[in-house]
Design a protein around this motif. Structure first.
Motif, PDB file in Angstrom:
ATOM      1  N   LEU A 287      22.052   2.384  33.456  1.00 55.22           N
ATOM      2  CA  LEU A 287      23.078   3.476  33.495  1.00 55.22           C
ATOM      3  C   LEU A 287      24.481   2.647  33.709  1.00 55.22           C
ATOM      4  O   LEU A 287      25.523   2.942  33.386  1.00 55.22           O
TER       5      LEU A 287
ATOM      6  N   LYS B  19      25.769   1.055  30.771  1.00 55.80           N
ATOM      7  CA  LYS B  19      26.453   2.028  29.555  1.00 55.80           C
ATOM      8  C   LYS B  19      27.527   2.681  29.814  1.00 55.80           C
ATOM      9  O   LYS B  19      28.396   2.504  29.118  1.00 55.80           O
TER      10      LYS B  19
ATOM     11  N   PRO C  19      29.400   8.202  38.131  1.00 54.43           N
ATOM     12  CA  PRO C  19      29.619   8.614  36.759  1.00 54.43           C
ATOM     13  C   PRO C  19      30.046   9.878  36.629  1.00 54.43           C
ATOM     14  O   PRO C  19      29.931  10.653  37.506  1.00 54.43           O
ATOM     15  N   ARG C  20      30.578  10.361  35.594  1.00 51.54           N
ATOM     16  CA  ARG C  20      31.039  11.846  35.162  1.00 51.54           C
ATOM     17  C   ARG C  20      30.333  12.448  34.117  1.00 51.54           C
ATOM     18  O   ARG C  20      31.218  13.287  33.484  1.00 51.54           O
ATOM     19  N   GLY C  21      29.197  11.946  33.422  1.00 45.47           N
ATOM     20  CA  GLY C  21      28.665  12.678  32.355  1.00 45.47           C
ATOM     21  C   GLY C  21      28.777  11.968  31.027  1.00 45.47           C
ATOM     22  O   GLY C  21      29.902  11.424  31.021  1.00 45.47           O
ATOM     23  N   SER C  22      28.184  12.208  30.057  1.00 46.55           N
ATOM     24  CA  SER C  22      28.280  11.379  28.874  1.00 46.55           C
ATOM     25  C   SER C  22      29.385  11.916  28.008  1.00 46.55           C
ATOM     26  O   SER C  22      30.040  11.149  27.184  1.00 46.55           O
ATOM     27  N   ARG C  23      29.842  13.209  28.396  1.00 46.65           N
ATOM     28  CA  ARG C  23      31.116  13.618  27.427  1.00 46.65           C
ATOM     29  C   ARG C  23      32.339  13.386  28.286  1.00 46.65           C
ATOM     30  O   ARG C  23      33.430  13.518  27.708  1.00 46.65           O
TER      31      ARG C  23
ATOM     32  N   ARG D 123      43.271  13.602  21.669  1.00 45.06           N
ATOM     33  CA  ARG D 123      42.289  14.836  21.864  1.00 45.06           C
ATOM     34  C   ARG D 123      42.857  16.155  22.237  1.00 45.06           C
ATOM     35  O   ARG D 123      42.265  17.261  22.240  1.00 45.06           O
ATOM     36  N   THR D 124      44.304  16.023  22.535  1.00 42.79           N
ATOM     37  CA  THR D 124      44.958  17.338  22.952  1.00 42.79           C
ATOM     38  C   THR D 124      45.568  17.824  21.905  1.00 42.79           C
ATOM     39  O   THR D 124      45.712  17.263  20.710  1.00 42.79           O
TER      40      THR D 124
END
Ligand SMILES: [Fe+2]
Lengths: 193, 284
Positions: free
Chosen positions: A59, A62, A95-99, A139-140
């Protein structure tokens, strides 16, 4: 086995090295923090620890690779210092998640400011923030992204880390005229105060 | 189980053999359209994507059937799933309107932590019930058939009541989901636990398999890692052959993430998989 508790325990074991060491030292007390019963805590602590450590390590790798992909210019500029700086950041930050690749990169960039300047030139956090702002702006939708920098960020890309740069406040703006149109970008040098 | 997936009665379309889409493949894909029957995309990359990324998706969807493959719904979480994620995923599935979509039989969120990594479930009846409950909720939002993928895991959580094939079969029975059989993962788990995957073939629920994944991994220390970074090894080809012999498979995807070879090498692997599916007359 209470599923919620065992999942919470595995999540903490995977992301939090300090918690992991505490758990293996005192499984019953530390396991209770996530709702493990004493029997569950002991069973988990007595099962093979190696695969859990490997899971945590993969992890960690990654996340390191994900930030490298999000901030390729800044990470390339850091060279072999990146691994050490990332380790220091990741030790404190879960970590804060895959997204949430952007969130993790945001966390890393924010942490850079608190690291001693012996590890990186004073302008480096601005370079990383600038690169990150590009990603955020991409992304915005129609909302503009506006950032103020201490350094002339347009010139920082591809500078060697040893380069000396004179501060020159710079305003950066990104926007899309409509949600489907290409991203626009301008930099304004500001008068020095 | 109204929305259940049984490839035999629901007559899911046969999609053929394709690739897990990665952006570096883009140009070569259009030069080699004949060799790639369909694509699988990582749903997470398009959930809050910039317009350029959505344009890319539209371009792909105009030329290939697309199956969305999600990573972070956390179908096995006892505390339930993230509403925003489910909502965004539902939007993507709606836009693509695929014959099916897929997630992993795993969890990625627990105790307020988003791990960002597929974690294995303890093989218990409680976990089966949790997955079934979560799948019910998903069905309330996404009517498209869902298929579940077996993951690799070296962690064996204590308290297991079922072995791997029993656990998977019970989940598929209770949820009515189809199976995304990752053949490499089957091989990897068996190998890492010192079992012979060929000896336990008859224990897997082949009748539920809708799609296959295959790839090559590497060895690190004594452990096989499903890194999707190498060509498919002979053992996996053999297992893929046995899987295709047994399962009414509708689509086969090669996953390649790292150490990308020339497109011609990937197409060779696709051709070989296609020949296997043809041998068992899985589609015309
Ligand atoms: Fe897979």
């Amino acid at each position: 086995m209470g599923l919620a508790a065992i999942q919470a325990a595995l999540a903490r074991l995977a992301i939090d090295p300090t918690w992991r060491d505490r758990f293996y030292r005192d499984p019953i007390a530390v396991g209770a923090e996530v709702g493990l019963s004493p029997t569950e805590a002991l069973a988990l602590a007595e099962s093979d620890r190696r695969p859990i450590d490997e899971f945590a390590a993969s992890l960690h790798r990654k996340r390191r690779a994900q930030i490298r992909r999000t901030l390729p210019i800044a990470v390339r500029a850091l060279g072999d210092r990146y691994g050490r700086l990332f380790d220091r950041y990741a030790h404190e930050a879960p970590p804060r998640g895959s997204r949430a690749d952007l969130d993790d990169a945001l966390g890393f960039v924010a942490a850079l400011n608190s690291f001693p300047e012996t590890d990186r030139p004073p302008w480096f956090p601005d370079l990383a923030r600038y690169e990150l702002a590009w990603q955020l702006a991409a992304r915005t939708g129609i909302w503009p992204v506006v950032r103020l920098f201490r350094f002339p960020v347009g010139r920082l890309i591809h500078l060697p880390l040893a380069a000396e740069v004179t501060p020159a406040p710079t305003l950066a703006i990104w926007w899309r005229p409509s949600p489907r149109s290409r991203l626009r970008h301008v930099l304004f040098p500001l008068p020095r105060r | 189980m109204g929305a259940g997936v049984n490839p035999m009665d629901d007559e899911l379309p046969a999609l053929g053999v394709g690739l897990g889409f990665r952006p570096p493949f883009l140009a070569d894909l259009f030069r080699n359209r004949r060799g790639v029957d369909f694509l699988e995309i990582t749903a997470d990359h398009y959930l809050d994507a910039p317009p350029e990324k959505l344009d890319e998706l539209k371009l792909l969807a105009d030329h290939f059937p697309i199956i969305p493959h999600a990573l972070d719904l956390s179908i096995g979480s006892a505390e339930g799933m993230d509403d925003d994620y489910l909502e965004a995923l539902a939007g993507l599935v709606e836009r693509l309107n695929p014959p099916w979509w897929s997630e992993h039989l795993a969890f990625t969120r627990a105790g307020g932590v988003a791990i960002g990594h597929l974690a294995p479930l303890p093989r218990t009846r409680e976990a089966v019930d949790v997955v079934a409950r979560n799948v019910e909720r998903i069905r309330g939002r996404i009517a498209t058939p869902l298929i579940l993928e077996n993951i690799t895991a070296t962690i064996d959580l204590p308290g297991a009541e079922l072995d791997e094939p029993e656990f998977l079969s019970m989940v598929l029975d209770q949820t009515g989901c189809g199976w995304l059989c990752d053949v490499t993962n089957l091989y990897t788990n068996a190998e890492n636990r010192g079992r012979d995957p060929m000896a336990e073939l008859d224990r897997w629920p082949w009748g539920r398999a809708v799609q296959f994944h295959f790839a090559g991994g590497h060895r690190q220390g004594g452990t096989l890692i499903d890194s999707h970074a190498h060509t498919t090894p002979p053992e996996v080809w053999r297992l893929l052959d046995e899987a295709a012999r047994r399962a009414p498979v509708r689509g086969i995807i090669l996953e390649r993430d790292e150490n990308l070879p020339p497109m011609a090498d990937l197409l060779d692997e696709l051709d070989r998989a296609r020949a296997i599916a043809r041998r068992y007359e899985r589609w015309a």
